[in-house]
Design a protein around this motif. Structure first.
Motif, PDB file in Angstrom:
ATOM      1  N   ALA A   1       0.859  -1.188   0.000  1.00 46.45           N
ATOM      2  CA  ALA A   1       0.000   0.000   0.000  1.00 46.45           C
ATOM      3  C   ALA A   1       0.891   1.232   0.000  1.00 46.45           C
ATOM      4  CB  ALA A   1      -0.897   0.016   1.244  1.00 46.45           C
ATOM      5  N   VAL A   2       0.258   2.375  -0.116  1.00 52.97           N
ATOM      6  CA  VAL A   2       0.948   3.633   0.170  1.00 52.97           C
ATOM      7  C   VAL A   2       0.741   3.919   1.656  1.00 52.97           C
ATOM      8  CG1 VAL A   2       1.113   6.096  -0.297  1.00 52.97           C
ATOM      9  CG2 VAL A   2       0.607   4.494  -2.153  1.00 52.97           C
ATOM     10  N   TYR A   3       1.824   4.152   2.347  1.00 49.99           N
ATOM     11  CA  TYR A   3       1.780   4.381   3.782  1.00 49.99           C
ATOM     12  C   TYR A   3       1.958   5.867   4.076  1.00 49.99           C
ATOM     13  CZ  TYR A   3       1.867  -0.563   4.904  1.00 49.99           C
ATOM     14  OH  TYR A   3       1.532  -1.887   5.050  1.00 49.99           O
ATOM     15  N   TYR A   4       1.138   6.354   4.974  1.00 50.36           N
ATOM     16  CA  TYR A   4       1.155   7.750   5.378  1.00 50.36           C
ATOM     17  C   TYR A   4       1.321   7.858   6.893  1.00 50.36           C
ATOM     18  CZ  TYR A   4      -1.256   8.344   0.877  1.00 50.36           C
ATOM     19  OH  TYR A   4      -1.604   8.307  -0.448  1.00 50.36           O
ATOM     20  N   CYS A   5       1.976   8.923   7.325  1.00 51.60           N
ATOM     21  CA  CYS A   5       1.916   9.266   8.733  1.00 51.60           C
ATOM     22  C   CYS A   5       1.093  10.534   8.882  1.00 51.60           C
ATOM     23  CB  CYS A   5       3.304   9.445   9.337  1.00 51.60           C
ATOM     24  SG  CYS A   5       4.237  10.859   8.728  1.00 51.60           S
ATOM     25  N   ALA A   6       0.563  10.720  10.062  1.00 50.50           N
ATOM     26  CA  ALA A   6      -0.294  11.866  10.328  1.00 50.50           C
ATOM     27  C   ALA A   6      -0.117  12.296  11.778  1.00 50.50           C
ATOM     28  CB  ALA A   6      -1.755  11.516  10.046  1.00 50.50           C
ATOM     29  N   ALA A   7      -0.409  13.566  12.040  1.00 46.60           N
ATOM     30  CA  ALA A   7      -0.203  14.119  13.378  1.00 46.60           C
ATOM     31  C   ALA A   7      -1.397  14.961  13.808  1.00 46.60           C
ATOM     32  CB  ALA A   7       1.072  14.965  13.404  1.00 46.60           C
ATOM     33  N   VAL A   8      -1.647  14.935  15.089  1.00 49.78           N
ATOM     34  CA  VAL A   8      -2.725  15.730  15.681  1.00 49.78           C
ATOM     35  C   VAL A   8      -2.293  16.088  17.104  1.00 49.78           C
ATOM     36  CG1 VAL A   8      -3.954  13.682  16.489  1.00 49.78           C
ATOM     37  CG2 VAL A   8      -5.189  15.824  16.239  1.00 49.78           C
ATOM     38  N   PRO A   9      -2.667  17.279  17.596  1.00 54.07           N
ATOM     39  CA  PRO A   9      -2.318  17.601  18.983  1.00 54.07           C
ATOM     40  C   PRO A   9      -2.867  16.551  19.944  1.00 54.07           C
ATOM     41  CG  PRO A   9      -3.027  19.577  17.845  1.00 54.07           C
ATOM     42  CD  PRO A   9      -3.299  18.427  16.919  1.00 54.07           C
ATOM     43  N   SER A  10      -2.017  16.067  20.817  1.00 51.27           N
ATOM     44  CA  SER A  10      -2.420  14.998  21.744  1.00 51.27           C
ATOM     45  C   SER A  10      -3.605  15.398  22.610  1.00 51.27           C
ATOM     46  CB  SER A  10      -1.234  14.627  22.638  1.00 51.27           C
ATOM     47  OG  SER A  10      -0.165  14.103  21.886  1.00 51.27           O
ATOM     48  N   ARG A  11      -3.684  16.661  22.956  1.00 54.18           N
ATOM     49  CA  ARG A  11      -4.775  17.111  23.841  1.00 54.18           C
ATOM     50  C   ARG A  11      -6.141  16.879  23.213  1.00 54.18           C
ATOM     51  NH1 ARG A  11      -6.390  21.910  21.650  1.00 54.18           N
ATOM     52  NH2 ARG A  11      -4.865  22.968  20.315  1.00 54.18           N
ATOM     53  N   LEU A  12      -6.202  16.847  21.900  1.00 51.85           N
ATOM     54  CA  LEU A  12      -7.485  16.625  21.222  1.00 51.85           C
ATOM     55  C   LEU A  12      -7.921  15.165  21.276  1.00 51.85           C
ATOM     56  CD1 LEU A  12      -7.120  18.946  18.106  1.00 51.85           C
ATOM     57  CD2 LEU A  12      -8.154  19.431  20.324  1.00 51.85           C
ATOM     58  N   LEU A  13      -7.027  14.298  21.707  1.00 47.24           N
ATOM     59  CA  LEU A  13      -7.370  12.881  21.817  1.00 47.24           C
ATOM     60  C   LEU A  13      -7.501  12.450  23.270  1.00 47.24           C
ATOM     61  CD1 LEU A  13      -4.998  11.374  19.078  1.00 47.24           C
ATOM     62  CD2 LEU A  13      -7.367  12.145  18.845  1.00 47.24           C
ATOM     63  N   SER A  14      -7.698  13.408  24.165  1.00 50.26           N
ATOM     64  CA  SER A  14      -7.686  13.091  25.593  1.00 50.26           C
ATOM     65  C   SER A  14      -8.801  12.118  25.978  1.00 50.26           C
ATOM     66  CB  SER A  14      -7.791  14.370  26.414  1.00 50.26           C
ATOM     67  OG  SER A  14      -9.005  15.050  26.134  1.00 50.26           O
ATOM     68  N   ARG A  15      -9.878  12.103  25.222  1.00 53.96           N
ATOM     69  CA  ARG A  15     -10.984  11.192  25.534  1.00 53.96           C
ATOM     70  C   ARG A  15     -11.089  10.045  24.543  1.00 53.96           C
ATOM     71  NH1 ARG A  15     -16.009  14.938  27.723  1.00 53.96           N
ATOM     72  NH2 ARG A  15     -14.821  16.054  29.318  1.00 53.96           N
ATOM     73  N   MET A  16     -10.089   9.940  23.696  1.00 55.31           N
ATOM     74  CA  MET A  16     -10.121   8.906  22.656  1.00 55.31           C
ATOM     75  C   MET A  16      -9.902   7.527  23.272  1.00 55.31           C
ATOM     76  SD  MET A  16     -10.429   8.091  19.467  1.00 55.31           S
ATOM     77  CE  MET A  16     -10.510   9.767  18.848  1.00 55.31           C
ATOM     78  N   VAL A  17     -10.641   6.588  22.750  1.00 53.39           N
ATOM     79  CA  VAL A  17     -10.432   5.190  23.111  1.00 53.39           C
ATOM     80  C   VAL A  17     -10.282   4.420  21.809  1.00 53.39           C
ATOM     81  CG1 VAL A  17     -11.426   3.144  24.213  1.00 53.39           C
ATOM     82  CG2 VAL A  17     -11.774   5.407  25.218  1.00 53.39           C
ATOM     83  N   GLY A  18      -9.317   3.560  21.758  1.00 54.74           N
ATOM     84  CA  GLY A  18      -9.124   2.760  20.559  1.00 54.74           C
ATOM     85  C   GLY A  18      -8.312   3.496  19.516  1.00 54.74           C
ATOM     86  N   PHE A  19      -8.583   3.212  18.248  1.00 58.05           N
ATOM     87  CA  PHE A  19      -7.781   3.758  17.154  1.00 58.05           C
ATOM     88  C   PHE A  19      -8.363   5.087  16.687  1.00 58.05           C
ATOM     89  CE2 PHE A  19      -4.447   2.060  14.319  1.00 58.05           C
ATOM     90  CZ  PHE A  19      -4.260   3.194  13.566  1.00 58.05           C
ATOM     91  N   PRO A  20      -7.613   6.184  16.821  1.00 66.65           N
ATOM     92  CA  PRO A  20      -8.113   7.474  16.350  1.00 66.65           C
ATOM     93  C   PRO A  20      -8.366   7.443  14.844  1.00 66.65           C
ATOM     94  CG  PRO A  20      -6.202   7.759  17.768  1.00 66.65           C
ATOM     95  CD  PRO A  20      -6.278   6.303  17.440  1.00 66.65           C
ATOM     96  N   PRO A  21      -9.547   7.785  14.401  1.00 63.54           N
ATOM     97  CA  PRO A  21      -9.838   7.754  12.958  1.00 63.54           C
ATOM     98  C   PRO A  21      -9.071   8.825  12.202  1.00 63.54           C
ATOM     99  CG  PRO A  21     -11.670   8.704  14.167  1.00 63.54           C
ATOM    100  CD  PRO A  21     -10.704   8.179  15.186  1.00 63.54           C
ATOM    101  N   ASP A  22      -8.975   8.631  10.902  1.00 59.18           N
ATOM    102  CA  ASP A  22      -8.134   9.526  10.105  1.00 59.18           C
ATOM    103  C   ASP A  22      -8.608  10.975  10.146  1.00 59.18           C
ATOM    104  OD1 ASP A  22      -9.322   8.417   6.799  1.00 59.18           O
ATOM    105  OD2 ASP A  22     -10.387   9.086   8.593  1.00 59.18           O
TER     106      ASP A  22
END
Length: 127
Positions: A90-111
């Motif tokens: 496949a074509v592989y990508y990396c991505a970034a998001v401020p960690s604070r926005l995932l403070s309530r995330m559970v599991g795999f953060p969607p794209d």
């Protein structure tokens, strides 16, 4: 300007290994969560691995074979891919998001949660 530069893709035989790198610049890397995704033409983008707020998650398809890691001193995240299979191509990508926005995330953060994306690198696995 925030940038993610992905490298390390290539052609490998089934059973082989590759290590992808994602070098970040233009933002405070330590404060960001990083995810790896992949996409095959005609299919939806698939989450591969993510590292956020002390958690590491993998898709079931790569668990036990791939390892995500980061070196904050180098502003770089890695994806070590072992025992590669043709279906990992496949074509592989990396991505970034401020960690604070995932403070309530559970599991795999969607794209759609991610702010910045690298340009992608092709991984081809021959059988």
């Amino acid at each position: 300007e925030a940038q993610l530069l992905v490298s390390g893709g290539g052609l490998v035989q089934a059973g082989g290994s590759l290590r992808l790198s994602c070098a970040a610049s233009g933002f405070t890397f330590d404060d960001y969560a990083i995810g790896w995704f992949r996409q095959v033409p005609g299919k939806e983008r698939e989450g591969v691995s993510s590292m956020y707020n002390g958690r590491i998650v993998y898709s079931d398809s790569v668990k036990g074979r791939f390892t995500i890691s980061r070196d904050n001193a180098k502003n770089t995240v890695y994806l070590q891919m072992n025992r590669l299979k043709p279906e990992d191509a496949a074509v592989y990508y990396c991505a970034a998001v401020p960690s604070r926005l995932l403070s309530r995330m559970v599991g795999f953060p969607p794209d759609y949660e991610y702010w910045y994306w690298g340009q992608g690198t092709q991984v081809t696995v021959s059988s």
